[in-house]
Design an enzyme around this catalytic site. Sequence first.
Site, PDB file in Angstrom:
ATOM      1  N   THR A 152       7.031 -12.233  21.737  1.00 54.73           N
ATOM      2  CA  THR A 152       7.402 -13.383  20.831  1.00 54.73           C
ATOM      3  C   THR A 152       8.456 -14.488  21.894  1.00 54.73           C
ATOM      4  OG1 THR A 152       9.498 -12.457  19.777  1.00 54.73           O
ATOM      5  CG2 THR A 152       6.994 -12.372  18.778  1.00 54.73           C
ATOM      6  N   HIS A 207      19.329 -10.331  24.977  1.00 53.80           N
ATOM      7  CA  HIS A 207      19.649  -8.893  24.078  1.00 53.80           C
ATOM      8  C   HIS A 207      20.034  -9.386  22.727  1.00 53.80           C
ATOM      9  CE1 HIS A 207      20.963  -4.955  23.617  1.00 53.80           C
ATOM     10  NE2 HIS A 207      21.982  -5.549  22.829  1.00 53.80           N
TER      11      HIS A 207
HETATM   12  C1  GRF Z   1      13.676  -8.852  21.398  1.00 56.13           C
HETATM   13  O1  GRF Z   1      14.220  -8.305  20.192  1.00 56.13           O
HETATM   14  C2  GRF Z   1      14.463  -8.987  22.683  1.00 56.13           C
HETATM   15  O2  GRF Z   1      16.021  -9.353  22.256  1.00 56.13           O
HETATM   16  C3  GRF Z   1      14.718  -7.689  23.074  1.00 56.13           C
HETATM   17  O3  GRF Z   1      13.427  -6.920  22.833  1.00 56.13           O
HETATM   18  C4  GRF Z   1      12.510  -7.868  21.868  1.00 56.13           C
HETATM   19  C5  GRF Z   1      11.629  -8.398  22.416  1.00 56.13           C
HETATM   20  O4  GRF Z   1      10.819  -9.000  21.513  1.00 56.13           O
HETATM   21  N1  GRF Z   1      14.974  -7.415  24.535  1.00 56.13           N
HETATM   22  P1  GRF Z   1       9.342  -9.542  21.956  1.00 56.13           P
HETATM   23  O5  GRF Z   1       8.510  -8.754  22.748  1.00 56.13           O
HETATM   24  O6  GRF Z   1       9.815 -11.047  22.746  1.00 56.13           O
HETATM   25  O7  GRF Z   1       8.728 -10.041  20.662  1.00 56.13           O
END
Ligand code: GRF
Length: 207
Positions: A15, A111
Amino acid sequence: MSSVNIGVLISGGGTNLQSIIDSINDGYIDGEIKIVISNREDAYGLIRAERAGIEALYVDRYKYNTEKEYNERIIQELKKRDIELVVLAGYLKVLSKEFVDEYEGRIINIHPSLIPSFCGEGCYGEKVHSMVLDYGVKVTGVTVHFVDEGTDTGPIILQKTVDVKDNDTVDSLKERVLKVEHEALPEAVRLFCQDRLTIKGRKVIID
Ligand code: GRF
């Protein structure tokens, strides 16, 4: 600055990758994603990339003897495409020293907490939100930072806060934080592509 060649590393749903794709398409980011690389074959982010007409590549860690060799292969793929900015969008592997050295000052990570809280070794994804709720903090948020040799320790580019509600669950908190991630990451990538970020020691100055 001409359009920046971007490489995105993912491990999951993508996402955050999608937020960058959308921000490029609506002209908010002056860049082009040349490749999306995943260490997980089943990462839905690979499908998001293909749907957007972006080259999507799964690199199988088990075909390499060491982390170093695995990272060397990824560096090779990035160099082939003259990548100028590497974005870690939910990429769950630690980069090798060689990788960080090669792309020093040009690797951005997101993060889902306010670093230096709730971060570091083994602290990612839903575990972060679970720790936030267990601790009882009133405010959490997201951090976008440059990547150095540590885990979640590089100079901070942007932080945005998210209030924690008394009745929050991991899922409800994760959903609200993710929405803010989708604002913060494109904003940081936009600033990089506008050449408006200067690293001064531990600080990042935005011009
Ligand atoms: C997100 O919460 C990001 O902060 C963390 O991993 C998750 C990835 O989500 N590093 P997506 O794959 O981008 O939906």
